[in-house]
Design an enzyme around this catalytic site. Structure first.
Site, PDB file in Angstrom:
ATOM      1  N   THR A 127      30.062  33.305  30.823  1.00 33.38           N
ATOM      2  CA  THR A 127      30.567  32.421  29.839  1.00 33.38           C
ATOM      3  C   THR A 127      30.453  30.878  30.203  1.00 33.38           C
ATOM      4  O   THR A 127      30.110  30.059  29.402  1.00 33.38           O
ATOM      5  CB  THR A 127      31.911  33.062  29.255  1.00 33.38           C
ATOM      6  OG1 THR A 127      31.730  34.044  29.049  1.00 33.38           O
ATOM      7  CG2 THR A 127      32.498  31.977  28.368  1.00 33.38           C
TER       8      THR A 127
ATOM      9  N   SER B  16      27.293  39.000  32.722  1.00 30.68           N
ATOM     10  CA  SER B  16      27.338  39.738  33.849  1.00 30.68           C
ATOM     11  C   SER B  16      27.414  41.185  33.501  1.00 30.68           C
ATOM     12  O   SER B  16      27.538  42.216  34.666  1.00 30.68           O
ATOM     13  CB  SER B  16      28.771  39.486  34.670  1.00 30.68           C
ATOM     14  OG  SER B  16      29.868  39.906  34.083  1.00 30.68           O
TER      15      SER B  16
ATOM     16  N   THR C 172      32.708  37.257  33.780  1.00 30.10           N
ATOM     17  CA  THR C 172      34.009  37.735  34.189  1.00 30.10           C
ATOM     18  C   THR C 172      34.197  39.291  34.320  1.00 30.10           C
ATOM     19  O   THR C 172      34.612  39.780  34.876  1.00 30.10           O
ATOM     20  CB  THR C 172      35.345  37.115  33.366  1.00 30.10           C
ATOM     21  OG1 THR C 172      35.171  37.249  32.084  1.00 30.10           O
ATOM     22  CG2 THR C 172      35.473  35.636  33.588  1.00 30.10           C
TER      23      THR C 172
ATOM     24  N   THR D 242      40.717  42.663  40.330  1.00 26.39           N
ATOM     25  CA  THR D 242      40.370  43.262  39.097  1.00 26.39           C
ATOM     26  C   THR D 242      40.689  42.483  37.542  1.00 26.39           C
ATOM     27  O   THR D 242      41.358  41.818  37.568  1.00 26.39           O
ATOM     28  CB  THR D 242      41.095  44.845  38.923  1.00 26.39           C
ATOM     29  OG1 THR D 242      40.400  45.328  37.856  1.00 26.39           O
ATOM     30  CG2 THR D 242      42.560  44.478  38.710  1.00 26.39           C
TER      31      THR D 242
ATOM     32  N   GLN E 208      44.073  55.803  38.399  1.00 27.99           N
ATOM     33  CA  GLN E 208      43.824  54.950  37.469  1.00 27.99           C
ATOM     34  C   GLN E 208      45.104  53.911  37.173  1.00 27.99           C
ATOM     35  O   GLN E 208      45.116  52.881  36.354  1.00 27.99           O
ATOM     36  CB  GLN E 208      44.057  55.863  36.108  1.00 27.99           C
ATOM     37  CG  GLN E 208      43.218  56.917  35.835  1.00 27.99           C
ATOM     38  CD  GLN E 208      43.266  57.799  34.647  1.00 27.99           C
ATOM     39  OE1 GLN E 208      44.161  57.741  33.715  1.00 27.99           O
ATOM     40  NE2 GLN E 208      42.521  59.148  34.808  1.00 27.99           N
TER      41      GLN E 208
HETATM   42  N1  ASP Z   1      30.423  38.627  28.921  1.00 26.58           N
HETATM   43  C1  ASP Z   1      30.616  37.528  29.923  1.00 26.58           C
HETATM   44  C2  ASP Z   1      30.201  37.839  31.017  1.00 26.58           C
HETATM   45  O1  ASP Z   1      30.849  38.620  31.834  1.00 26.58           O
HETATM   46  C3  ASP Z   1      32.061  37.462  29.882  1.00 26.58           C
HETATM   47  C4  ASP Z   1      32.611  36.214  30.874  1.00 26.58           C
HETATM   48  O2  ASP Z   1      31.876  35.418  31.279  1.00 26.58           O
HETATM   49  O3  ASP Z   1      33.690  35.835  30.609  1.00 26.58           O
HETATM   50  O4  ASP Z   1      29.255  37.552  31.535  1.00 26.58           O
END
Ligand code: ASP
Length: 338
Positions: A13, A59, A90, A161, A273
């Site tokens: 992002t 990602s 993320t 996490t 979990q």
């Molecule tokens: N979908 C994005 C990624 O993981 C989410 C982010 O970067 O916050 O690349």
């Protein structure tokens, strides 16, 4: 002498642009965004250089191949820089940070993963603070390991996490204290920074896409449905169990599966979990079949760390028995020993 930091952009992002299909990474966009942040040219900032990976990815699309490419890039630039900031999406950042913590053997410099929930092209982006603080942490050099900085907290990478899909404090490490808190000052927790000693020159451990799986137990799970996937080809399974390592054992439905896994030499790693706390096999009768079958306790490891560690150990060519032994040992501060 100013510290030199390498910013490695993998996608995510922070450097994305809006498209008609939603946000996506675009080559060159991040470099433009960085030019528009005056603080990055401040005399207080370390000297930095941007290295853009190719292709840039959301990602969700990152695989073992990209982990290797990131590791290789750090290895190739290691001598020229005092530290690294890895800009990453993320969604799977905790997996990549875990993987790199195992891959980079004898790491003696900071490797700080960060990113953002709102892209830098947006006014309220959290990317500016995440990037600038990560740069300072990398330059300070006190956390000479793979870390994840996000929303004011510096976490051990293989303990982190993602806990929020839209909050700006998106990460936590429920089983390990933050390595540092960034308020008015960046305050390190000296005791938390301690971890198993790393000596010698940096080496890159091999990382292969070993055939492993993650199975989350749920009420009413029909274990028999999973039997066909339990072939000799499957070398490891992370079983996400209830609480302290418990599974529905009524009627012994899981038993044939566990036995088949044992016969095939598939390593069963029991994680919980619950984000917080540890697996204790044998504490309840409902975990007895796992204990009896020789399943491995993942203790207080995150699923992310357990997955990365399985890839790491299998890629090193260890036998199933060796993998089982090492899964329960603290290699990079990823679990709390007994
Ligand atoms: N979908 C994005 C990624 O993981 C989410 C982010 O970067 O916050 O690349």
């Amino acid at each position: 002498m100013k510290k030199r930091i390498c910013i490695l952009y993998t996608g995510g992002t922070i450097g994305m642009v809006p498209t008609d299909r939603g946000y996506a990474p675009k080559p060159g966009a991040l470099a433009q965004y960085l030019k528009a942040i005056p603080d990055l040219a401040s005399p207080e900032a370390p000297t930095w250089e941007l290295v853009e990976m190719e292709p840039l990815l959301d990602s969700s699309n990152i695989t073992v191949r990209e982990w290797r490419a990131i590791g290789q890039a750090i290895f190739d630039h290691y001598d020229r820089f005092d530290g690294f900031v890895v800009l990453h999406g993320t969604d799977t950042m905790a997996y990549t940070a875990s993987a790199l913590s195992f891959m980079l053997e004898n790491l003696q410099k900071p490797v700080i993963f960060t990113g953002s929930q709102i892209p830098l092209c947006r006014m309220r982006s959290d990317g500016r603070d995440n990037l600038i603080t990560s740069l300072l942490i990398a330059a300070q050099g006190r956390a000479a390991e793979v870390c994840l900085y996000f929303g004011g907290k510096l976490l051990r990478g293989n303990r982190a996490t993602k806990r929020s899909a839209d909050g700006l404090r998106a990460f936590s490490s429920p089983n390990y204290p933050p390595l540092a808190m960034a308020g008015v000052e960046i305050r390190y927790d000296q005791a938390a920074l301690a971890r198993p000693a790393q000596k010698g020159p940096l080496t890159l451990a091999p990382f292969e896409a070993a055939p492993i799986g993650v199975l989350k137990v749920f009420p009413g799970i029909q274990f028999g449905l999973f039997e066909p996937i339990l072939t000799e080809a499957l070398r490891g399974i992370v079983l996400e169990t209830f609480g302290a390592g418990n599974i529905p054992d009524g009627g012994g439905a899981l038993l044939p599966l566990i036995q088949k896994a044992g016969k095939n030499g598939t390593v069963l790693v029991v994680c919980s979990q619950c984000g917080e706390g540890s697996v204790h096999l044998g504490a309840y009768a409902t975990s007895a079949p796992l204990k009896a079958s020789g399943a491995v306790s993942g203790r207080d490891m995150t699923t992310e760390a357990a997955v990365a560690k399985l890839y790491y150990l299998f890629s090193r060519g260890h036998s199933a028995a060796e993998v089982k032994r090492l899964m329960e040992q603290d290699l990079r501060g990823e679990l709390t020993g007994e």
